[in-house]
Design an enzyme around this catalytic site. Structure first.
Site, PDB file in Angstrom:
ATOM      1  N   LYS A  55       0.822  -1.216   0.000  1.00 12.24           N
ATOM      2  CA  LYS A  55       0.000   0.000   0.000  1.00 12.24           C
ATOM      3  C   LYS A  55       0.851   1.259   0.000  1.00 12.24           C
ATOM      4  O   LYS A  55       2.047   1.239   0.346  1.00 12.24           O
ATOM      5  CB  LYS A  55      -0.933   0.009   1.216  1.00 12.24           C
ATOM      6  N   VAL A  79      11.062  -4.423   1.169  1.00 16.33           N
ATOM      7  CA  VAL A  79      11.147  -4.799   2.589  1.00 16.33           C
ATOM      8  C   VAL A  79      11.445  -3.552   3.420  1.00 16.33           C
ATOM      9  O   VAL A  79      12.269  -2.727   3.033  1.00 16.33           O
ATOM     10  CB  VAL A  79      12.274  -5.846   2.785  1.00 16.33           C
ATOM     11  N   GLY A 125       9.923  -0.874   3.821  1.00 14.94           N
ATOM     12  CA  GLY A 125       9.849   0.305   2.962  1.00 14.94           C
ATOM     13  C   GLY A 125       8.687   1.231   3.251  1.00 14.94           C
ATOM     14  O   GLY A 125       8.513   2.229   2.567  1.00 14.94           O
ATOM     15  N   ASP A 157      -1.387  -2.426  10.044  1.00 12.29           N
ATOM     16  CA  ASP A 157      -1.686  -2.386   8.607  1.00 12.29           C
ATOM     17  C   ASP A 157      -2.285  -3.692   8.079  1.00 12.29           C
ATOM     18  O   ASP A 157      -2.677  -3.758   6.911  1.00 12.29           O
ATOM     19  CB  ASP A 157      -0.398  -2.118   7.803  1.00 12.29           C
TER      20      ASP A 157
HETATM   21  O1  C5P Z   1       1.382  -2.612  14.268  1.00  7.54           O
HETATM   22  P1  C5P Z   1       2.779  -2.572  13.715  1.00  7.54           P
HETATM   23  O2  C5P Z   1       3.630  -3.662  14.285  1.00  7.54           O
HETATM   24  O3  C5P Z   1       2.824  -2.516  12.223  1.00  7.54           O
HETATM   25  O4  C5P Z   1       3.386  -1.202  14.219  1.00  7.54           O
HETATM   26  C1  C5P Z   1       4.767  -1.013  14.289  1.00  7.54           C
HETATM   27  C2  C5P Z   1       5.066   0.141  15.196  1.00  7.54           C
HETATM   28  O5  C5P Z   1       4.681   1.360  14.583  1.00  7.54           O
HETATM   29  C3  C5P Z   1       4.349   0.152  16.518  1.00  7.54           C
HETATM   30  O6  C5P Z   1       5.021  -0.627  17.469  1.00  7.54           O
HETATM   31  C4  C5P Z   1       4.384   1.630  16.888  1.00  7.54           C
HETATM   32  O7  C5P Z   1       5.665   1.991  17.375  1.00  7.54           O
HETATM   33  C5  C5P Z   1       4.236   2.303  15.529  1.00  7.54           C
HETATM   34  N1  C5P Z   1       2.834   2.648  15.244  1.00  7.54           N
HETATM   35  C6  C5P Z   1       2.245   3.678  15.951  1.00  7.54           C
HETATM   36  N2  C5P Z   1       0.943   4.009  15.697  1.00  7.54           N
HETATM   37  C7  C5P Z   1       0.245   3.368  14.737  1.00  7.54           C
HETATM   38  C8  C5P Z   1       0.843   2.339  13.972  1.00  7.54           C
HETATM   39  C9  C5P Z   1       2.151   1.991  14.255  1.00  7.54           C
HETATM   40  O8  C5P Z   1       2.872   4.286  16.830  1.00  7.54           O
HETATM   41  N3  C5P Z   1      -1.024   3.711  14.529  1.00  7.54           N
END
Ligand code: C5P
Length: 320
Positions: free
Chosen positions: A13, A108, A110, A154
């Protein structure tokens, strides 16, 4: 598809609009974001490989774009997605372990949700394989969406696909009406950026802004962007792309400034860091224009660039 294996695909995305709000007690930030799936595809195959061992997953292998950068253990989101489906009531593994294979088309680390797309495809492939004898008991889309939200912010969008407005940490999705197809050139950067670091850098920059040490710029509402998406006109869309994570991504990887500049010089209608970066998405008028922009940016030596287009939706996200 054969009796002992299942394959599903999901796409990467771009965030056309990414407004980051305050940090929550769970460490996530409140988001208002417009996601658009693009035709860079992750393909996940799950296959029975003989007697069950303790984890139920024998191996994870990766091929395709930047495959050597992908973890092949339980830290991989696809692995965790398969485990989550194995644990559901009614899941039958036939006493066998599985292998997972990921064929990658998304850069990756990215900012294009390649790992999340793997998880989404793995959820669907595992549901198909483990509930093949009792499809009526297979998890429905709502259940898959809840599991997806636990795996990562995501992952629900990667199940959903198309173009969607995401709120909460990104997991509450509403489809967005769009016309036409948007053509993007994508500049990748092998160095990658860690998403938590980019969010942390944004928090630091906002503290500095609150102390009057830098301007306080925040992305507003996505209303104008959503109107532009209905027009089908990339020139209109170009006016409204916005990402609060762009400034922190640039401060962690200053060469992104040159890539964005190269995109403008190459004639892109607009260029924006995708999600937490470092991929830069360059909006173009059509396929030929995207070829020209990708070529010019690659030749400029700031980044290597490739092509992609928006994919239709909703619900083109994950497919068997
Ligand atoms: O959920 P995911 O593992 O993809 O998120 C990675 C990191 O990105 C989270 O641990 C957080 O630090 C940050 N994040 C955030 N707020 C979001 C999405 C991601 O702070 N809405």
């Amino acid at each position: 598809m054969t009796a002992n294996r299942s394959t599903a695909t999901a796409q990467g995305k771009i965030n056309l609009h990414l407004a980051v709000g305050d940090v929550r007690p769970d460490g996530y930030h409140e988001l208002t974001t417009v996601f658009q799936a693009v035709d860079l595809t992750e393909r996940v195959t799950i296959e029975y490989v003989g007697d069950a061992d303790s984890s139920g997953i024998r191996s994870l292998t990766v091929s395709g774009f930047d495959a050597h950068l992908v973890p092949t253990d339980s830290s991989n989101l696809a692995w965790r997605a398969v485990e989550a489906i194995q644990k559901l009531d009614g899941a039958h593994t036939g006493g066998q372990s599985v292998s997972i294979h990921i064929d990658k088309g998304v850069p990756v680390a990215g900012g294009m949700a390649g790992g999340s797309a793997d998880a989404a495809a793995a959820l669907l492939a595992a549901s198909d394989l483990f509930f093949r004898d009792n499809p009526a008991d297979a998890p429905d889309m709502n259940t898959l969406m809840s599991i997806a939200a636990e795996l990562g912010a995501d992952v629900p969008f990667c199940l959903h696909g198309g173009t969607a407005l995401g709120t909460g940490k990104g997991e509450n999705l509403v489809p967005v009406m769009t016309s036409g197809t948007y053509h993007w050139a994508i500049a990748t950067d092998k160095r990658g950026l860690s998403t938590p670091s980019v969010f942390a850098q944004l928090d630091k920059q906002r503290e500095a802004a609150a102390a009057g040490q830098r301007p306080n710029r925040r992305t507003g509402t996505p209303d104008a962007l959503m109107l532009a998406l209905r027009s089908g006109d990339p020139h209109q869309l170009a006016e409204h792309l916005s990402n609060d994570l762009q400034a922190p991504a640039i401060s962690l990887l200053p060469s992104l400034r040159q890539t964005l500049q190269a995109a403008r010089e190459a004639g892109a209608l607009a260029a924006i860091v995708s999600g937490s970066g470092p991929t830069v998405a360059m909006l173009c008028t059509d396929h030929d224009h995207a070829v020209d922009v990708a070529t010019a940016v690659s030749v400029s030596g700031t980044a290597s660039a490739t092509l992609t287009t928006s994919t239709p939706g909703p619900a083109a996200g994950v497919e068997k």
